[in-house]
Design a protein around this motif. Structure first.
Motif, mmCIF file in Angstrom:
data_model
loop_
_atom_site.group_PDB
_atom_site.id
_atom_site.type_symbol
_atom_site.label_atom_id
_atom_site.label_comp_id
_atom_site.label_asym_id
_atom_site.label_seq_id
_atom_site.Cartn_x
_atom_site.Cartn_y
_atom_site.Cartn_z
ATOM 1 N N GLU A 21 3.925 -13.915 -10.841
ATOM 2 C CA GLU A 21 3.598 -12.422 -10.662
ATOM 3 C C GLU A 21 3.981 -11.746 -9.210
ATOM 4 N N SER A 22 4.299 -12.765 -8.359
ATOM 5 C CA SER A 22 4.475 -12.315 -6.818
ATOM 6 C C SER A 22 5.249 -11.158 -6.401
ATOM 7 N N GLY A 23 6.502 -11.107 -7.227
ATOM 8 C CA GLY A 23 7.250 -9.872 -7.065
ATOM 9 C C GLY A 23 6.730 -8.638 -7.603
ATOM 10 N N ALA A 24 5.862 -8.716 -8.883
ATOM 11 C CA ALA A 24 5.329 -7.380 -9.252
ATOM 12 C C ALA A 24 4.131 -7.248 -8.448
ATOM 13 N N VAL A 25 3.678 -8.080 -7.771
ATOM 14 C CA VAL A 25 2.377 -7.856 -6.880
ATOM 15 C C VAL A 25 2.848 -6.879 -5.785
ATOM 16 N N ALA A 26 3.795 -7.617 -5.139
ATOM 17 C CA ALA A 26 4.610 -7.015 -3.791
ATOM 18 C C ALA A 26 5.338 -5.666 -4.339
ATOM 19 N N ALA A 27 5.915 -5.378 -5.404
ATOM 20 C CA ALA A 27 6.480 -4.163 -5.619
ATOM 21 C C ALA A 27 5.198 -3.196 -5.813
ATOM 22 N N LEU A 28 4.153 -3.616 -6.439
ATOM 23 C CA LEU A 28 2.896 -2.834 -6.582
ATOM 24 C C LEU A 28 2.250 -2.273 -5.202
ATOM 25 N N LEU A 29 2.132 -3.212 -4.285
ATOM 26 C CA LEU A 29 1.432 -2.938 -3.016
ATOM 27 C C LEU A 29 2.658 -1.978 -2.391
ATOM 28 N N ALA A 30 3.900 -2.246 -2.586
ATOM 29 C CA ALA A 30 4.848 -1.562 -1.716
ATOM 30 C C ALA A 30 4.686 -0.296 -2.268
ATOM 31 N N ARG A 31 4.531 0.408 -3.440
ATOM 32 C CA ARG A 31 4.369 1.633 -3.836
ATOM 33 C C ARG A 31 3.099 2.234 -3.379
ATOM 34 N N ALA A 32 2.067 1.079 -3.201
ATOM 35 C CA ALA A 32 0.752 1.819 -2.692
ATOM 36 C C ALA A 32 1.012 2.079 -1.402
ATOM 37 N N PHE A 33 1.660 1.463 -0.501
ATOM 38 C CA PHE A 33 1.590 1.476 0.837
ATOM 39 C C PHE A 33 2.920 2.475 1.410
ATOM 40 N N ALA A 34 3.696 2.853 0.521
ATOM 41 C CA ALA A 34 4.943 3.492 0.811
ATOM 42 C C ALA A 34 4.503 4.661 1.837
ATOM 43 N N ASP A 35 3.322 5.347 1.860
ATOM 44 C CA ASP A 35 2.939 6.414 2.735
ATOM 45 C C ASP A 35 1.919 6.154 3.637
ATOM 46 N N ASP A 36 1.717 4.668 3.622
ATOM 47 C CA ASP A 36 0.402 4.489 4.847
ATOM 48 C C ASP A 36 0.994 4.896 6.141
ATOM 49 N N GLU A 173 -9.528 -3.692 7.571
ATOM 50 C CA GLU A 173 -9.087 -2.754 8.644
ATOM 51 C C GLU A 173 -8.480 -1.482 7.605
ATOM 52 N N SER A 174 -9.206 -0.375 7.578
ATOM 53 C CA SER A 174 -8.458 0.909 6.910
ATOM 54 C C SER A 174 -7.547 1.305 7.795
ATOM 55 N N SER A 175 -6.187 1.543 7.151
ATOM 56 C CA SER A 175 -5.181 2.222 8.177
ATOM 57 C C SER A 175 -5.186 3.543 7.610
ATOM 58 N N ASN A 176 -5.856 4.060 6.773
ATOM 59 C CA ASN A 176 -5.872 5.478 6.322
ATOM 60 C C ASN A 176 -7.237 6.112 6.377
ATOM 61 N N VAL A 177 -7.324 7.130 7.362
ATOM 62 C CA VAL A 177 -9.077 7.765 7.304
ATOM 63 C C VAL A 177 -9.322 8.032 6.011
ATOM 64 N N THR A 178 -8.496 8.579 5.171
ATOM 65 C CA THR A 178 -9.033 9.241 3.564
ATOM 66 C C THR A 178 -9.723 8.277 2.774
ATOM 67 N N ASN A 179 -9.262 6.831 3.367
ATOM 68 C CA ASN A 179 -9.620 5.949 2.505
ATOM 69 C C ASN A 179 -11.044 5.234 2.825
ATOM 70 N N LEU A 180 -11.712 5.876 3.826
ATOM 71 C CA LEU A 180 -13.170 5.315 4.162
ATOM 72 C C LEU A 180 -14.182 5.721 3.489
ATOM 73 N N PRO A 181 -14.477 6.650 2.941
ATOM 74 C CA PRO A 181 -15.337 6.864 1.843
ATOM 75 C C PRO A 181 -15.253 5.893 0.730
ATOM 76 N N THR A 202 -4.333 5.060 14.090
ATOM 77 C CA THR A 202 -5.316 4.423 14.187
ATOM 78 C C THR A 202 -5.860 3.428 13.070
ATOM 79 N N LEU A 203 -6.640 2.450 13.396
ATOM 80 C CA LEU A 203 -6.928 1.769 12.015
ATOM 81 C C LEU A 203 -8.478 1.651 12.366
ATOM 82 N N TRP A 204 -9.393 1.448 11.350
ATOM 83 C CA TRP A 204 -10.704 1.508 11.180
ATOM 84 C C TRP A 204 -11.259 0.304 10.782
ATOM 85 N N PRO A 205 -11.982 -0.754 11.703
ATOM 86 C CA PRO A 205 -12.366 -1.927 11.245
ATOM 87 C C PRO A 205 -13.670 -1.676 10.476
#
Length: 221
Positions: A21-36, A173-181, A202-205
């Motif tokens: 499933e490594s390819g499917a995992v990579a594709a999913l994460l790529a979609r999730a991080f496309a606007d990161d 480390e969060s790379s998106n401030v909207t994910n902090l909550p 900025t990243l937030w540890p």
């Protein structure tokens, strides 16, 4: 009686990802991080999503030797809804040999402009990385259209419950401030800021201490 349709992914579970499933995992994460913001700063716009997918294929290869490194939320039919990459205590940093061997792939992914930026990001995160033993969450993502429905919380909750039971902290480390909550609801707290050079984002540890109450409850079962 409610006539609200049942989502097709309602019957999902949390498990370790299969090597196939490594390819499917990579594709999913790529979609999730496309606007990161950080990915957008490092990865060229042309073919960004496919480049990010290649990055996550590489990240999995570096982490898969460690048991339990890749967890997924998946339906019984095998549809992946979310994925998380974990590194256990003392295993968060790839060896120099691994990094050197991966350098040509990194250059292909990030390009001439993005590669130095990727190096700056990695160096900044390494400098801020805490020393006490902990579980490290470098990447987690939920597929498009499923955010805010509890899938990501369920996925991370299983590993965090193990952390509580074993008395082990966790870090990310969060790379998106909207994910902090989202992370704060899981028990993480912001410990500072990692500001990238040359006007980078900025990243937030974030650090999470284990819940001692959960550990005591587990022992009492």
């Amino acid at each position: 009686m409610s006539t609200r349709p049942v989502p097709p992914w309602a019957g999902y579970g949390i498990r370790f990802a299969r090597p196939s499933e490594s390819g499917a995992v990579a594709a999913l994460l790529a979609r999730a991080f496309a606007d990161d913001p950080v990915m957008a700063w490092m990865v060229p716009a042309a073919g960004r999503e496919s480049r990010i997918a290649r990055y996550f294929r590489l990240a999995q290869r570096q982490q898969r030797p460690h048991a339990g490194a890749v967890r997924v939320a998946a339906t019984g039919e095998g549809r992946l809804l979310a994925a998380a990459l974990w590194s256990g205590p003392g295993r968060w940093k790839p060896s120099a040999v691994q990094e050197l061997a991966a350098l040509p792939r990194y250059a292909s992914i990030f390009g001439l402009r993005g590669l130095p930026r990727a190096g700056e990001v990695q160096n900044a995160m390494d400098e801020a990385h805490p020393q006490p033993p902990h579980w490290y969450l470098p990447s987690v993502g939920t597929d498009r259209g499923l955010q805010g429905m509890g899938v990501g919380s369920a996925l991370l909750g299983q590993q965090l419950a193990d952390c509580d039971r074993l008395g082990q902290p966790a870090y990310l480390e969060s790379s998106n401030v909207t994910n902090l909550p989202f992370y704060e609801k899981l028990g993480f707290r912001v410990t500072g800021e990692i500001r990238l050079p040359a006007g980078g984002p900025t990243l937030w540890p974030m650090w999470r201490d284990p819940d001692p109450t959960a550990g005591r409850l587990a022992k009492g079962r």
